[in-house]
Design a protein around this motif. Sequence first.
Motif, PDB file in Angstrom:
ATOM      1  N   ASP A  38       0.828  -1.208   0.000  1.00  0.00           N
ATOM      2  CA  ASP A  38       0.000   0.000   0.000  1.00  0.00           C
ATOM      3  C   ASP A  38       0.868   1.268   0.000  1.00  0.00           C
ATOM      4  OD1 ASP A  38      -2.350  -1.401  -0.041  1.00  0.00           O
ATOM      5  OD2 ASP A  38      -2.657  -1.335   2.134  1.00  0.00           O
ATOM      6  N   TYR A  53      -2.748  12.592  -0.398  1.00  0.00           N
ATOM      7  CA  TYR A  53      -3.000  11.179  -0.676  1.00  0.00           C
ATOM      8  C   TYR A  53      -2.857  10.357   0.609  1.00  0.00           C
ATOM      9  CZ  TYR A  53      -2.494   6.544  -2.801  1.00  0.00           C
ATOM     10  OH  TYR A  53      -2.660   5.223  -3.143  1.00  0.00           O
ATOM     11  N   ARG A  77      -5.877   7.972   3.319  1.00  0.00           N
ATOM     12  CA  ARG A  77      -5.859   6.532   3.577  1.00  0.00           C
ATOM     13  C   ARG A  77      -6.379   6.227   4.977  1.00  0.00           C
ATOM     14  NH1 ARG A  77      -3.266   3.474  -0.154  1.00  0.00           N
ATOM     15  NH2 ARG A  77      -4.564   1.922   0.919  1.00  0.00           N
ATOM     16  N   TRP A  79      -4.112   5.495   8.485  1.00  0.00           N
ATOM     17  CA  TRP A  79      -2.705   5.920   8.441  1.00  0.00           C
ATOM     18  C   TRP A  79      -2.424   7.101   9.372  1.00  0.00           C
ATOM     19  CZ3 TRP A  79      -0.056   5.641   2.976  1.00  0.00           C
ATOM     20  CH2 TRP A  79      -0.076   4.318   2.536  1.00  0.00           C
TER      21      TRP A  79
END
Length: 972
Positions: free
Chosen positions: A363, A429, A433, A436
């Motif tokens: 990922d 970005y 997620r 995170w």
Amino acid sequence: MAQDSRVVAVLGPTNTGKTTYAIERMLAYRTGVIGLPLRLLAREVYDRVVALRGPSVVALVTGEERIVPPRTQYWICTVEAMPEGMGCDFLAVDEIQLCADPERGHVFTDRLLRARGQHETLFLGAATMRGPIAALVPHVQWMTRERLSDLTYAGEKKISRMRPRSAIVGFSVENVYAIAELIRRQKGGAAVVMGALSPRTRNAQVEMYQSGEVDYLVATDAIGMGLNLDVDHVAFSSLSKFDGRRMRPLAPNELAQIAGRAGRGQKNGSFGGTGDAPPLEPGVAQAIMDHRFTPLSKLNWRNHALKFATIDTLIRSLEAQPDHEVLVRAREADDLKTLRSLAQADEVFARASDTASVKLLWDVCRIPDFRGISHQEHASQCEVIFNYLHQGGVLPDDWLARQIRRIDRTDGDIDALSKRLAFIRTWTYVAQRQGWTSDLSHWRDATRHVEDRLSDALHSALTKRFVDRRTSVLLRRLGQKEAIVADVNDAGEVTVEGEFVGKLEGFRFTQDKGAGAAETKTIKTAALQALAPHFHLRADRFYNAPDTEIDYTEQGGLMWGSTAVGKLVAGSDPLKPQVEAFVDDVAGPDVTEKVKRRLQHFIDRKIAALFEPLLNLSKDEALTGLARGFAFQMVENFGVVPRGKVADDVKSLDQDARGMLRKHGIRFGQFTIFMPLLLKPAPTRLRLVLWSLANNLDDFPEAPPPGLVTIPAPVGAPDGADTMAGYRLAGTRAIRIDMLERLADMLRAEDSRGGFEAKADMLSITGMTLEQFADLMKGLGYNAEMGEREKVKATDAVVTTDAGQSVADVPVMDAAEGVLPTAATGTEETPPAADDVPTEVAAIDDEGIAPIAEETAETPEVSNHIPDASETEVPVGKAADAEVAGPETEVFYTFTWARPARSGGNARQGGGRPAGKGQGQGKPRGKQGGGPRKGGKPQGGQNFSARPPKKEKAIDPDNPFAAALMGLKDTK
């Protein structure tokens, strides 16, 4: 999928309405997903769906943006961000022909093979995909859509000749910026659209273009991916591009994808080149117009069934080969490169020891390389992120805050802002997620806030650099052939359609200096066209303006207030100069003639008022013979002429002729023949201008400040300028003509042969010190001999000399300076009366010099008291000091006439002796040897000698008072 699910391939060229059809089909179902090739296009479609269904049921999911309402029904995504396994009723993938793209093709191929809607699936794209889809998707249904408008090839055309509503395509950032800069100079500006821009920046740029603020668009090939813009013509600046590995020519279908952006809806479009690109081959151009291209035969593929047991297992699964002849293994993508690099790091290899860790590593490796610095730099950043996530479960807040804070700056140029925007996209970005960060909502908002600020700053920088709103507005109005309206404020500032374009100074338009060379012509054309009615209104106002609002400069310029509106030029008569008006050609001949006529009226009236005595002299028909000829010379010399220049004519004039000339105010001075009224400041200033015009001088001499008796000798002035200024050069200074004549009257009473000293009155009227006066006298032709003598103190006036002479009979000097009393330089004096001999002082009006009373020397009162010894005794200390210091001395000058060289009256050549009768025949007569006067007047006008004592009239012996009178005579 449900039993009634269908898969439809909607194929056709650009501008067929495929995307619109997909949106309509999705909204017919309760839920749906659309995958789009660019986040810019995803944002566009999202806005359209929100407008139809409202924001509460529409989600936007891209790599850097995630808007997911609680009751989401419709998902608008980039293809990479499409959610899997949601079971939506409808699913669509746009631009499906990107399955053949070497970089991203494997993602589109995966969606073609595995993404399905419960009831309906649409694959939208070019007809070149018909074969691969038929081979890979069973039971597919076909729908062909025809282009809604025609697309034609227009050939090559220079950018400077590009028509409005055109898009020029470049294939690098440098190329895009260069084209945009050129269009700004030539056309007023362009909007810039690139894939690297944030949606916010891109939307702001597109809005400028769509609203008509600019008529040109400069873009990368990103506009070929479904962006719907109002473009009439697409021009290619190049036919090749760098694909990440090498420069390669663009395929016909790629050219068609971009060219197809021209002509939206029912409006036809065209395509071509800019002149920098080679011309399209006829077959390629025809293929684009006919939408006929070589069908695709191979699609890029990468294994989706990944194994995460170990890093090596994951890499091997990514390297798996396809099992279908239409599919080829995609080239190594950035995420796989990053995985290989991190596998070499010992710490990463140690941490990725189980399935969950390997999944996490994969990922992290899929973070896009937005920065584009280098592969190694990107891999190092991913390594840090992976280690933090593996160790703590989330990224540390303080570390993430530092990364964002370093980027949160809006200063710098376009390049700096673009780099920061690319950097923040990485953290945007990451913040999207799930799991995170410790606070997903906070970091989403934080990164989004920074990206928005940078986006706005970048939009502002792009607009400032590549858009000249003023030129763009003017060009558009000119192209539309509409009446352009200009506004002129009280300061003369001109605005056209709200844009400042320059200033109207008088009747000439001065363009704004901020304009570049290329747009100068455009701005001036538009501004002058709009200013036409203002010129007529201003001309009417100027024509009716009083003379007090108009003036002339000492260089011959003609001013209306503080604005130059014309200049004086020489005419056939020195007293009748002509005018040249400063008027722009666009104002028309009527305005020019009106301004010129008003200026001519002004200068004619000014000359008539200031030179009235001279004009009356020229019109006096009673003057005949020599008098008329002499009057002509006076007019020709503007009322002031050195006597030496007309000496012979003066001698030829009889008393009657002189009397007639004196009636016009002419004074026959010993140095200059002049009209005192024309020595005032205003006539003097105009006389210098007219004289300079008559003599075709390039640099006009300036008039001295009014009221000064003497001035420093002008340096570099043309011959005769001192006379026209009302002065005569004498030594290092020049003295005013009327004051010089008064000085000459005083010198006439002095002994010029035996020598004489300066009197207080002489120094007073010249406003000079004794040393300056000596230099002046040298300039007038005298010798000045300097000497020293013991200074006589005023307190000694009661003491008698050895000869029995009272000190009262000795001239008293200034005890402080040792010179005769003087007036300061620049003392204002009154010119003498206009006659051959001095008379009472003539008054001057208030235009020039304020009249003052003539100074008279007063003899100090002297006491007849003789002090006794006690009164005259000097203190011991003071007497000792006096003996040590010695007697005080003073400087004095003795002036005697020196016969100068003949100079023809030119004051520059020695300041020659005044001209007149007997010129050059010896020294002027003084008290000793002075001849008898003729008619009670000095002969010739050059004699400075004293008047002979009047002969006493004899006493009549028959007078009854004779005895008394004789007694009085004897007492004298």
